[in-house]
Design a protein around this motif. Structure first.
Motif, PDB file in Angstrom:
ATOM      1  N   ASP A  41      42.860  25.692  31.837  1.00 52.74           N
ATOM      2  CA  ASP A  41      43.384  24.998  33.007  1.00 52.74           C
ATOM      3  C   ASP A  41      42.719  25.535  34.272  1.00 52.74           C
ATOM      4  O   ASP A  41      41.856  26.411  34.221  1.00 52.74           O
ATOM      5  CB  ASP A  41      44.913  25.100  33.071  1.00 52.74           C
ATOM      6  CG  ASP A  41      45.395  26.541  33.248  1.00 52.74           C
ATOM      7  OD1 ASP A  41      44.632  27.384  33.755  1.00 52.74           O
ATOM      8  OD2 ASP A  41      46.551  26.831  32.887  1.00 52.74           O
ATOM      9  N   HIS A  42      43.172  25.042  35.426  1.00 52.60           N
ATOM     10  CA  HIS A  42      42.496  25.369  36.685  1.00 52.60           C
ATOM     11  C   HIS A  42      42.644  26.831  37.091  1.00 52.60           C
ATOM     12  O   HIS A  42      41.946  27.292  37.999  1.00 52.60           O
ATOM     13  CB  HIS A  42      43.026  24.468  37.804  1.00 52.60           C
ATOM     14  CG  HIS A  42      44.432  24.780  38.213  1.00 52.60           C
ATOM     15  ND1 HIS A  42      45.530  24.332  37.505  1.00 52.60           N
ATOM     16  CD2 HIS A  42      44.920  25.508  39.246  1.00 52.60           C
ATOM     17  CE1 HIS A  42      46.624  24.758  38.089  1.00 52.60           C
ATOM     18  NE2 HIS A  42      46.292  25.471  39.132  1.00 52.60           N
ATOM     19  N   THR A  43      43.547  27.576  36.455  1.00 52.02           N
ATOM     20  CA  THR A  43      43.704  28.987  36.807  1.00 52.02           C
ATOM     21  C   THR A  43      42.624  29.854  36.180  1.00 52.02           C
ATOM     22  O   THR A  43      42.511  31.034  36.515  1.00 52.02           O
ATOM     23  CB  THR A  43      45.088  29.510  36.368  1.00 52.02           C
ATOM     24  OG1 THR A  43      45.188  29.459  34.933  1.00 52.02           O
ATOM     25  CG2 THR A  43      46.203  28.678  36.984  1.00 52.02           C
ATOM     26  N   LYS A  44      41.844  29.304  35.262  1.00 48.73           N
ATOM     27  CA  LYS A  44      40.773  30.054  34.593  1.00 48.73           C
ATOM     28  C   LYS A  44      39.433  29.421  34.983  1.00 48.73           C
ATOM     29  O   LYS A  44      39.014  28.417  34.429  1.00 48.73           O
ATOM     30  CB  LYS A  44      40.949  29.998  33.069  1.00 48.73           C
ATOM     31  CG  LYS A  44      42.298  30.499  32.569  1.00 48.73           C
ATOM     32  CD  LYS A  44      42.450  31.989  32.811  1.00 48.73           C
ATOM     33  CE  LYS A  44      43.664  32.561  32.074  1.00 48.73           C
ATOM     34  NZ  LYS A  44      44.928  31.923  32.469  1.00 48.73           N
ATOM     35  N   TRP A  79      37.118  23.225  39.860  1.00 47.10           N
ATOM     36  CA  TRP A  79      36.091  24.254  39.689  1.00 47.10           C
ATOM     37  C   TRP A  79      34.745  23.619  39.367  1.00 47.10           C
ATOM     38  O   TRP A  79      34.627  22.855  38.412  1.00 47.10           O
ATOM     39  CB  TRP A  79      36.457  25.219  38.558  1.00 47.10           C
ATOM     40  CG  TRP A  79      37.486  26.217  38.956  1.00 47.10           C
ATOM     41  CD1 TRP A  79      38.824  26.182  38.679  1.00 47.10           C
ATOM     42  CD2 TRP A  79      37.266  27.395  39.733  1.00 47.10           C
ATOM     43  NE1 TRP A  79      39.456  27.264  39.236  1.00 47.10           N
ATOM     44  CE2 TRP A  79      38.522  28.036  39.895  1.00 47.10           C
ATOM     45  CE3 TRP A  79      36.142  27.972  40.313  1.00 47.10           C
ATOM     46  CZ2 TRP A  79      38.669  29.222  40.607  1.00 47.10           C
ATOM     47  CZ3 TRP A  79      36.289  29.157  41.024  1.00 47.10           C
ATOM     48  CH2 TRP A  79      37.549  29.771  41.166  1.00 47.10           C
ATOM     49  N   GLN A 310      42.113  41.884  41.769  1.00 52.01           N
ATOM     50  CA  GLN A 310      42.386  40.625  41.091  1.00 52.01           C
ATOM     51  C   GLN A 310      43.404  40.744  39.963  1.00 52.01           C
ATOM     52  O   GLN A 310      44.162  39.811  39.708  1.00 52.01           O
ATOM     53  CB  GLN A 310      41.080  40.053  40.522  1.00 52.01           C
ATOM     54  CG  GLN A 310      40.109  39.588  41.584  1.00 52.01           C
ATOM     55  CD  GLN A 310      40.645  38.417  42.383  1.00 52.01           C
ATOM     56  OE1 GLN A 310      41.116  37.441  41.822  1.00 52.01           O
ATOM     57  NE2 GLN A 310      40.567  38.522  43.704  1.00 52.01           N
ATOM     58  N   LYS A 314      48.647  42.123  39.784  1.00 53.17           N
ATOM     59  CA  LYS A 314      49.582  41.242  39.079  1.00 53.17           C
ATOM     60  C   LYS A 314      50.535  42.024  38.178  1.00 53.17           C
ATOM     61  O   LYS A 314      51.577  41.514  37.778  1.00 53.17           O
ATOM     62  CB  LYS A 314      48.800  40.224  38.251  1.00 53.17           C
ATOM     63  CG  LYS A 314      47.923  39.309  39.092  1.00 53.17           C
ATOM     64  CD  LYS A 314      47.053  38.407  38.234  1.00 53.17           C
ATOM     65  CE  LYS A 314      46.143  37.542  39.085  1.00 53.17           C
ATOM     66  NZ  LYS A 314      45.225  36.702  38.274  1.00 53.17           N
TER      67      LYS A 314
END
Length: 698
Positions: A41-44, A79, A310, A314
């Motif tokens: 997905d867009h997070t990777k 991306w 990064q 978290k």
């Protein structure tokens, strides 16, 4: 592609595959469209490792063998390509392996710009590093106006753009704009371009809205291929303007890194030579410079720092179970001054909850609320807030002179004068009206949170919440726990910190906590050297080899001599053998001086009139040695005392709270690689090879 298979396999590579399909445009133009997609997905984000490079090479083989008029490349939603896989970038075992990775990328990417068919990059999303370089190799580029991040961040990490960027970009947009993108932006906290900015610089030939970006790009590209549209680009100036750009780049590098970082200067040298080099020569030079940097200590430290920022943020070490956190639906701020106003605005913007402020009198309260509204107006004027959002924010603020109005607050933070007795009184008064489970927080920069809790009926609900100035900009939040702070309070504090989008570090209560304690230990050596008779410029620039964003005396001016003196006094009371108060600094405070330097950067003559100095000057090398050895000693003490548990927490604090550059990796990699750690503490802070070149003996 010959040579691609020679690259070592990258364990765990998230492979970005180049998916090819043939597109017959209604205009009659046939495209080979390559879509970069790692299947996540867009997070990777898409990135390029050895397998990804091989996939792109194979897709180009098929595209070139197809009956098409042009080749186009785009990315998955949001991306385009984030560049080289960082594990490949920093994982070279030796220079030859680094050179091979760079040459392989060059060999594949240049097929996009040197083949028999025109090529198009449809930049639909973020394009960073090697991703932007892929686009630069293409004959033409379109840009989505929705792109939020585009740049060449390599110098930020300790590398140079080495897949064509330092040669192709200045040839496309001129040396001055290239210096901005390649050198200045990375050294400005890794500033990114938006799609519209990139288009304005001439990086893209056309720009379209995100909604129909691919359709519009294909139509535009078809017009180019058919000859219905001729793309004209302004001629790049290669005379005096090029020299001026290089001179400006040198000034930027000196101002931002004080010459301590290798990569920016090397990148600037590549830009300078791009004016006269052929494409082959330019790419070969990138291979050589990049190969040298691929095994350098500074790149390894930069990648270590990047990983801290990064990923470690978290999963903060020492953070409590999130499930224990209580909901926070209303916030109270005690105080309405500058810091209190910054806190109130941050809480309202990020938590979207009512914020109640109080002051000692109506005049100060009104002034604080007016400042808040003025700051909101400024954000609207800068287009950082919509008018609707601004109106909603204004409705979230309320002022009161009656602490009883705080009865329903879930989280109350004080930002009053930095004096223990005053803060103790504030908390004692609050406790009379707050629910027993409401969290009390202090923004103290150095005072004992444990001492503030003395006398409270519920000391377990008090926590340190130390922000850094300016609050909206600086990422670090030191969350300070006393021996009495309970798990629910600490978990709530961390939950709030996360919602505020801050880098939260778990800290055990101790004077100065982490960042200020380390800052003041280092600055103490500089100010002592001045007091002993060392010339101001010698002492102040002794730490230039670290490449810090400000010199020690500049930072004292930024924070204010009074604040520095207060923190130093607090630390002196706790550790009189290591933190020595300066009578000269006290004279500055008494005289109302705000710093050592005037607005033009020269030493304020009033400083030399006030200061009483000795006759035992030190050299810059001696001051540097004293300061870094003091840092190593204090880091070791912080770890031994359990203020933080790992050296990575120290580095993360200095990077996010002090703006320490990535090429240092914080501070412990520098102390390790220069031998200071072993000389002072008897051992390294980090294992050999973690944030430096390949381990010795390999």
């Amino acid at each position: 592609m010959p040579g691609t298979s020679l690259l070592p396999e990258l364990p765990g590579e998230r492979v970005t595959r180049s998916l090819l399909r043939l597109v017959d445009h209604p205009s009659g133009v046939r495209f080979a469209l390559i879509t970069l997609d790692n299947g996540e997905d867009h997070t990777k984000p898409n990135s390029m490792g050895p397998a990804g490079l091989a996939s792109l090479s194979q897709a180009l083989d098929r595209a070139e063998a197809s009956d098409v008029d042009a080749i186009a490349i785009t990315g998955k939603p949001f991306w385009f390509l984030a560049g080289a896989d960082l594990a490949m970038l920093g994982g070279a075992a030796d220079i030859e392996q680094g050179r091979l990775a760079l040459k392989t990328g060059h060999d594949i990417f240049r097929r996009l710009g040197e083949g028999s068919k025109p090529t198009f990059a449809f930049v639909n999303g973020a394009a960073l590093g090697g991703g932007l370089e892929v686009a630069l190799h293409c004959s033409y580029r379109t840009m989505s106006s929705g792109v939020t991040a585009l740049g060449l961040p390599e110098c930020f990490l300790g590398m140079v753009p080495a897949w064509g960027g330092t040669y192709l970009l200045p040839k496309l947009i001129g040396a001055d704009a290239a210096v901005t993108v390649i050198v200045e932006n990375p050294l400005s906290q890794n500033r990114m371009l938006r799609g519209q900015q990139a288009f304005g610089l001439g990086i893209a030939d056309a720009m379209f809205a995100p909604a129909d970006f691919l359709e519009s790009s294909l139509r535009w590209a078809a017009d180019v291929v058919s000859g219905a549209l001729v793309v004209e680009r302004p001629e790049v100036e290669t005379g005096a303007a090029w020299d001026q750009a290089i001179a400006r780049g040198k000034a930027v590098i000196q101002a931002r890194t004080r010459g301590a970082a290798a990569a920016p200067a090397l990148a600037l040298g590549l830009i300078e030579q791009a004016r006269v080099r052929t494409r082959d020569e330019g790419f070969a030079a990138e291979d050589e410079v990049g190969a040298q940097l691929s095994v350098s200590d500074q790149l390894r430290a930069g990648l270590y720092a990047f990983d801290l920022v990064q990923h470690r943020t978290k999963r903060p070490v020492g953070a409590p179970d999130r499930m224990l956190a209580r909901p926070v639906t209303s916030v109270g701020v005690v105080g309405a001054g500058l810091m209190a106003g910054q806190l109130a605005l941050l809480f309202a913007r990020m938590l979207d909850v009512p914020v109640l402020l109080t002051e000692v009198d109506q005049e100060r309260l009104d002034r604080g609320l007016a400042s808040l509204h003025a700051e909101i107006d400024t954000l609207v004027a800068k287009r950082r807030l919509s008018k609707d959002k601004a109106n909603r924010l204004r409705g979230l603020f309320r002022g009161t002179l009656d602490l009883a109005d705080f009865a329903d607050a879930d989280f109350v933070i004080e930002a009053v004068f930095e004096e223990l007795a005053i803060k103790q009184q504030v908390f004692a008064d609050l406790e009379k009206v707050l629910r027993p489970d409401a969290v009390l927080a202090t923004n103290t920069s150095s005072l004992s949170v444990t001492a503030m809790a003395q006398g409270l009926e519920h000391p377990e609900r008090l926590v340190g919440f130390h922000f850094f100035n300016p609050v909206a900009v600086m990422p670090l939040l030191e969350i300070v726990r006393t021996e009495l702070t309970d798990e629910a309070t600490y978990a709530t504090a961390f939950a709030v910190g996360r919602e505020l989008k801050k880098t939260c570090i778990a800290v055990r209560d101790a004077p100065g906590f982490v960042t200020n304690r380390l800052f003041m230990r280092m600055f103490n050596e500089v100010t002592r050297a001045v007091d002993e008779g060392t010339p101001y410029d010698v002492a102040d620039h002794a730490l230039d080899p670290l490449g810090l964003p400000m010199t020690p005396l500049q930072l004292i001016g930024f924070t204010g001599p009074a604040v520095s003196q207060h923190v130093m006094n607090t630390l002196h009371e706790a550790f009189p053998d290591r933190f020595i108060t300066s009578a000269n600094l006290g004279r500055m405070v008494d005289a109302g001086l705000r710093g050592f330097y005037t607005a033009d950067g020269s030493l304020d003559p009033r400083v030399t009139e006030l200061f009483q100095v000795g006759s035992s000057p030190s050299t810059a090398e001696e001051v540097h040695r004293r300061a870094v050895e003091a840092m190593a000693d204090e880091v070791r003490r912080l770890l031994d005392e359990g203020v933080v548990t790992e050296p990575q927490e120290v580095d993360l604090a200095l990077i996010t709270g002090g703006g320490y550059p990535f090429h240092l990796g914080g501070i412990t990699p520098y102390l390790d690689r220069t031998g200071v750690s072993e000389r002072v503490t008897g051992g390294r802070f980090l294992p050999d090879g973690v944030a430096n070149g390949p381990p010795s003996g390999d």
